[in-house]
Design a protein around this motif. Structure first.
Motif, PDB file in Angstrom:
ATOM      1  N   ASN A 157       0.827  -1.214   0.000  1.00  0.00           N
ATOM      2  CA  ASN A 157       0.000   0.000   0.000  1.00  0.00           C
ATOM      3  C   ASN A 157       0.858   1.260   0.000  1.00  0.00           C
ATOM      4  OD1 ASN A 157      -2.330  -1.554   0.104  1.00  0.00           O
ATOM      5  ND2 ASN A 157      -2.388  -1.542   2.336  1.00  0.00           N
ATOM      6  N   SER A 158       2.146   1.100   0.271  1.00  0.00           N
ATOM      7  CA  SER A 158       3.054   2.240   0.360  1.00  0.00           C
ATOM      8  C   SER A 158       3.759   2.569  -0.957  1.00  0.00           C
ATOM      9  CB  SER A 158       4.108   1.969   1.441  1.00  0.00           C
ATOM     10  OG  SER A 158       3.497   1.784   2.686  1.00  0.00           O
ATOM     11  N   GLY A 159       3.484   1.814  -2.018  1.00  0.00           N
ATOM     12  CA  GLY A 159       4.041   2.164  -3.323  1.00  0.00           C
ATOM     13  C   GLY A 159       5.321   1.444  -3.698  1.00  0.00           C
ATOM     14  N   PHE A 160       5.534   0.248  -3.196  1.00  0.00           N
ATOM     15  CA  PHE A 160       6.681  -0.559  -3.617  1.00  0.00           C
ATOM     16  C   PHE A 160       6.218  -2.004  -3.763  1.00  0.00           C
ATOM     17  CE2 PHE A 160       6.889  -0.167   1.028  1.00  0.00           C
ATOM     18  CZ  PHE A 160       6.949  -1.488   1.437  1.00  0.00           C
ATOM     19  N   TRP A 161       7.103  -2.863  -4.285  1.00  0.00           N
ATOM     20  CA  TRP A 161       6.785  -4.265  -4.535  1.00  0.00           C
ATOM     21  C   TRP A 161       7.766  -5.129  -3.762  1.00  0.00           C
ATOM     22  CZ3 TRP A 161       6.508  -0.204  -7.660  1.00  0.00           C
ATOM     23  CH2 TRP A 161       5.318   0.005  -8.363  1.00  0.00           C
ATOM     24  N   TYR A 162       7.356  -6.379  -3.458  1.00  0.00           N
ATOM     25  CA  TYR A 162       8.233  -7.273  -2.716  1.00  0.00           C
ATOM     26  C   TYR A 162       7.850  -8.724  -2.953  1.00  0.00           C
ATOM     27  CZ  TYR A 162       4.392  -7.502   0.704  1.00  0.00           C
ATOM     28  OH  TYR A 162       3.176  -7.683   1.315  1.00  0.00           O
ATOM     29  N   PHE A 199       5.692   0.626  16.282  1.00  0.00           N
ATOM     30  CA  PHE A 199       6.385   1.840  16.695  1.00  0.00           C
ATOM     31  C   PHE A 199       7.194   1.601  17.975  1.00  0.00           C
ATOM     32  CE2 PHE A 199       6.653   5.731  19.174  1.00  0.00           C
ATOM     33  CZ  PHE A 199       7.223   6.598  18.260  1.00  0.00           C
ATOM     34  N   GLY A 200       8.463   1.935  17.937  1.00  0.00           N
ATOM     35  CA  GLY A 200       9.326   1.837  19.104  1.00  0.00           C
ATOM     36  C   GLY A 200      10.026   0.503  19.279  1.00  0.00           C
ATOM     37  N   ASP A 201       9.524  -0.579  18.646  1.00  0.00           N
ATOM     38  CA  ASP A 201      10.198  -1.877  18.751  1.00  0.00           C
ATOM     39  C   ASP A 201      11.596  -1.760  18.141  1.00  0.00           C
ATOM     40  OD1 ASP A 201       7.902  -2.916  19.847  1.00  0.00           O
ATOM     41  OD2 ASP A 201       7.304  -4.037  18.066  1.00  0.00           O
ATOM     42  N   VAL A 202      12.521  -2.528  18.688  1.00  0.00           N
ATOM     43  CA  VAL A 202      13.885  -2.529  18.156  1.00  0.00           C
ATOM     44  C   VAL A 202      14.034  -3.772  17.292  1.00  0.00           C
ATOM     45  CG1 VAL A 202      16.344  -2.627  18.718  1.00  0.00           C
ATOM     46  CG2 VAL A 202      14.795  -1.256  20.123  1.00  0.00           C
ATOM     47  N   VAL A 203      14.423  -3.565  16.032  1.00  0.00           N
ATOM     48  CA  VAL A 203      14.635  -4.683  15.118  1.00  0.00           C
ATOM     49  C   VAL A 203      16.120  -4.770  14.796  1.00  0.00           C
ATOM     50  CG1 VAL A 203      12.338  -4.594  14.097  1.00  0.00           C
ATOM     51  CG2 VAL A 203      14.149  -3.269  13.071  1.00  0.00           C
ATOM     52  N   ARG A 204      16.582  -5.988  14.563  1.00  0.00           N
ATOM     53  CA  ARG A 204      17.967  -6.233  14.143  1.00  0.00           C
ATOM     54  C   ARG A 204      17.884  -6.898  12.786  1.00  0.00           C
ATOM     55  NH1 ARG A 204      21.893 -10.011  14.701  1.00  0.00           N
ATOM     56  NH2 ARG A 204      20.520 -11.466  15.777  1.00  0.00           N
ATOM     57  N   PHE A 205      18.528  -6.297  11.785  1.00  0.00           N
ATOM     58  CA  PHE A 205      18.409  -6.807  10.418  1.00  0.00           C
ATOM     59  C   PHE A 205      19.672  -6.543   9.616  1.00  0.00           C
ATOM     60  CE2 PHE A 205      17.085  -2.430  10.258  1.00  0.00           C
ATOM     61  CZ  PHE A 205      17.520  -1.953   9.039  1.00  0.00           C
ATOM     62  N   LEU A 218      16.010   6.233   8.590  1.00  0.00           N
ATOM     63  CA  LEU A 218      16.132   5.104   7.685  1.00  0.00           C
ATOM     64  C   LEU A 218      15.334   5.490   6.447  1.00  0.00           C
ATOM     65  CD1 LEU A 218      17.330   2.202   7.686  1.00  0.00           C
ATOM     66  CD2 LEU A 218      15.092   1.386   8.387  1.00  0.00           C
ATOM     67  N   PHE A 219      15.796   5.126   5.269  1.00  0.00           N
ATOM     68  CA  PHE A 219      15.058   5.571   4.089  1.00  0.00           C
ATOM     69  C   PHE A 219      13.641   5.003   4.098  1.00  0.00           C
ATOM     70  CE2 PHE A 219      17.266   1.867   2.260  1.00  0.00           C
ATOM     71  CZ  PHE A 219      16.294   1.270   1.469  1.00  0.00           C
ATOM     72  N   GLY A 220      12.703   5.791   3.573  1.00  0.00           N
ATOM     73  CA  GLY A 220      11.268   5.533   3.712  1.00  0.00           C
ATOM     74  C   GLY A 220      10.792   4.158   3.307  1.00  0.00           C
ATOM     75  N   GLY A 221      11.239   3.654   2.183  1.00  0.00           N
ATOM     76  CA  GLY A 221      10.785   2.357   1.717  1.00  0.00           C
ATOM     77  C   GLY A 221      11.179   1.237   2.662  1.00  0.00           C
ATOM     78  N   LEU A 222      12.419   1.255   3.137  1.00  0.00           N
ATOM     79  CA  LEU A 222      12.884   0.202   4.044  1.00  0.00           C
ATOM     80  C   LEU A 222      12.153   0.288   5.384  1.00  0.00           C
ATOM     81  CD1 LEU A 222      14.677  -2.201   4.558  1.00  0.00           C
ATOM     82  CD2 LEU A 222      16.549  -0.637   5.093  1.00  0.00           C
ATOM     83  N   ARG A 223      11.905   1.484   5.848  1.00  0.00           N
ATOM     84  CA  ARG A 223      11.158   1.666   7.095  1.00  0.00           C
ATOM     85  C   ARG A 223       9.770   1.027   6.982  1.00  0.00           C
ATOM     86  NH1 ARG A 223      11.905   6.870   7.613  1.00  0.00           N
ATOM     87  NH2 ARG A 223      10.074   7.441   6.421  1.00  0.00           N
ATOM     88  N   GLU A 224       9.092   1.260   5.851  1.00  0.00           N
ATOM     89  CA  GLU A 224       7.761   0.677   5.629  1.00  0.00           C
ATOM     90  C   GLU A 224       7.846  -0.828   5.375  1.00  0.00           C
ATOM     91  OE1 GLU A 224       4.849   2.302   6.015  1.00  0.00           O
ATOM     92  OE2 GLU A 224       6.122   3.960   6.665  1.00  0.00           O
ATOM     93  N   GLY A 225       8.889  -1.272   4.693  1.00  0.00           N
ATOM     94  CA  GLY A 225       9.061  -2.689   4.395  1.00  0.00           C
ATOM     95  C   GLY A 225       9.280  -3.522   5.646  1.00  0.00           C
ATOM     96  N   LEU A 226      10.047  -2.998   6.594  1.00  0.00           N
ATOM     97  CA  LEU A 226      10.291  -3.728   7.839  1.00  0.00           C
ATOM     98  C   LEU A 226       8.995  -3.994   8.599  1.00  0.00           C
ATOM     99  CD1 LEU A 226      13.554  -1.982   9.076  1.00  0.00           C
ATOM    100  CD2 LEU A 226      13.303  -4.406   8.507  1.00  0.00           C
ATOM    101  N   TYR A 251      17.645  -1.006  14.822  1.00  0.00           N
ATOM    102  CA  TYR A 251      16.828   0.151  14.457  1.00  0.00           C
ATOM    103  C   TYR A 251      15.580   0.191  15.329  1.00  0.00           C
ATOM    104  CZ  TYR A 251      13.497   2.840  11.632  1.00  0.00           C
ATOM    105  OH  TYR A 251      12.547   3.742  11.206  1.00  0.00           O
ATOM    106  N   ALA A 252      15.355   1.326  15.991  1.00  0.00           N
ATOM    107  CA  ALA A 252      14.129   1.544  16.758  1.00  0.00           C
ATOM    108  C   ALA A 252      13.076   2.051  15.777  1.00  0.00           C
ATOM    109  CB  ALA A 252      14.364   2.542  17.882  1.00  0.00           C
TER     110      ALA A 252
END
Length: 186
Positions: free
Chosen positions: A69-74, A91-97, A127-135, A120-121
């Protein structure tokens, strides 16, 4: 007579000095055409990139792509092994990737391991927008490849190193862990 002439002259000077101020006009007037032209250029760029991305997706019969819904494909390289696990980062969770970046044709820009493992919190750090939404779509243990148009990736400026201007990219992401944000104690 000189006295009346002098008084009349002072009276005319005072009346002419009491004129209301006039608004100054700008030296140049902008018509808004630059903004309209910029909007049109960006629309054409987005349409051109989306057509290029859809062409790449069409040629790749080995993977099942999803449109976000954010305008990218995966697509999923590896799904979560536990089907009952439905936890995605909030929001606020810490991810390791880990992630690597190629252009959309697959030419390596940043190879696997070249970018160190990232903590990344969610939505609290840069973080660039697409990766932030993808995570936000991923579960722990999944490996997903995203295709981002340039406006969801590094945009006009690139990363000022290896990624150029307006470059759509393919990003392979491995989500190692999700740690919930600790709630403050009362």
């Amino acid at each position: 007579m000189k006295k009346y002439t002098y008084i009349l002259l002072v009276f005319i000077t005072v009346l002419s000095g009491c004129k209301s101020p006039e608004a100054r006009r700008p030296v140049t007037q902008k018509s808004g055409s630059f903004i309209n032209e910029s909007i049109e250029r960006n629309r054409e760029l987005v349409a051109r990139e989306e057509a290029e991305i859809l062409e790449v997706i069409e040629r790749d019969s080995a993977n099942e792509y999803f449109a976000s819904n954010s305008g990218f494909w995966y697509y999923y390289n590896k799904r979560a092994t536990d089907p009952s696990n439905t936890e995605t980062p909030e929001f606020g969770d810490v991810v390791r990737f880990d992630y690597s970046i190629t252009d959309i044709e697959g030419q390596v820009i940043y190879a696997e391991g070249e970018i160190p493992t990232r903590r990344y919190a969610m939505d609290k750090e840069e973080l660039f927008g697409g990766l932030r939404e993808g995570l936000k779509l991923m579960k722990e243990g999944e490996v997903v490849t995203f295709i981002f148009p340039s406006h969801k990736a590094f945009g006009y400026y690139g990363d000022k190193d290896k990624i150029g201007t307006n470059l759509p990219i393919r990003t392979k992401v491995t989500l190692h862990s999700i740690t919930e944000e600790e709630q403050p104690r009362n």
